[in-house]
Design a protein around this motif. Structure first.
Motif: not given
Length: 284
Positions: A69-71, A88, A116, A127, A141, A143, A153-155, A260
């Motif tokens: 899961c990104w971004p 994402g 990306t 990434v 993962l 970045t 961002y979140n992931c 996460s």
């Protein structure tokens, strides 16, 4: 790239990497950069769960294993739900194998997505997904901000773990408060005896470094996390019947424990950040 423990196969238009070394085996789909299987040689027991109804033809994201899961996480992209893809746009891309090697600690693989930058995230960055298959499975993962302005961002590494039966599972090592998606994001304390008797969808806001999945009172899998700010725990229970790529009773044999970043990570220009999940078998 001559790595004897790594083989490439194709099925239904998808390319898979199959790892088999003296410590463990794994299967990775280049569609999604998606780990599908991890079996340590010491006990020969699968640690990941993939839905028998998962789409393995590139039509949809794969249900099970370790989706990337990104971004953003879930639908936290700042627009109306459904306007942009949930979790994402990396999990529906074809990734490239950029390097592979092996040594006494296992097989080391590096993957990179095709792009990306897309709607909802238009920043310059790189990434990388780094995977080591050994006594444990380690997925990093990474970045990197390659642009001239900071971004947020979140992931998540949305791991689905195989369990014999969800009602025989206890989760240990998780503390602090969580946000309960099923109760309008109410903040609640983590239960001391963390068992499962119904649908569960929680974001634990403490960066738990190690959670242990215990099955029938015996430790089975440790989930280590670094570089994260939260831990997501999910089981759809009977709601699985409404998920097209899940068996109605598939929930009985899986539990998602997801390393996460859900509270936003800021990267300055030239800065990089690694979120790492290590799946360690506990031998019974």
């Amino acid at each position: 790239m001559s790595t004897e423990s790594l083989q490439v196969s194709e099925s239904n238009g998808l390319t898979f990497l199959e790892v088999d070394n003296h410590l463990g085996s794994a299967k990775i789909s280049l569609f999604g950069g998606h780990v599908l299987s991890f079996i340590p040689k010491k006990d020969g027991q699968e640690r990941l769960w993939v839905s028998p109804h998962a789409y393995l033809n590139g039509e949809r994201p794969i249900r099970g294993g370790i989706p990337v899961c990104w971004p953003w996480f879930s639908d936290d992209h700042g627009k109306a739900k459904g306007e942009l893809p949930a979790h994402g746009f990396l999990r529906t891309q074809v990734w490239q194998l950029t390097s592979s090697s092996e040594d006494e600690t296992g097989t080391h693989i590096t993957l990179a997505p095709s792009f990306t930058r897309a709607e909802g995230f238009e920043h310059d960055c790189a990434v990388t997904l780094s995977i080591t298959v050994g006594n444990a499975l380690t997925v990093s993962l990474i970045t990197e901000n390659t642009g001239v302005v900071p971004f947020i961002y979140n992931c998540a590494l949305h791991s689905y773990f195989h369990v014999d039966h969800i009602q025989a599972v206890r989760l240990e090592g998780v503390t602090g408060d969580y946000k309960d998606k099923l109760d309008d994001w109410a903040v609640k304390p983590t239960p001391e005896n963390y068992t499962f008797t119904g649908e569960t969808d929680r974001i634990h806001m403490s960066p738990v470094e190690k959670a242990s999945i215990v099955v029938n009172d015996k430790p089975f899998t440790d989930v280590g996390s670094k570089g994260h700010d939260s831990l997501v725990v999910w089981n759809p229970w009977q709601s699985a019947a409404s998920i097209s790529d899940m068996d109605p009773f598939g929930y009985k044999h899986m539990l998602c424990v997801e390393s996460s970043i859900t509270q936003g990570k800021t990267l300055q220009p030239s800065e990089s950040h690694a979120m790492v999940q290590t799946i360690t078998p506990v031998l019974r």
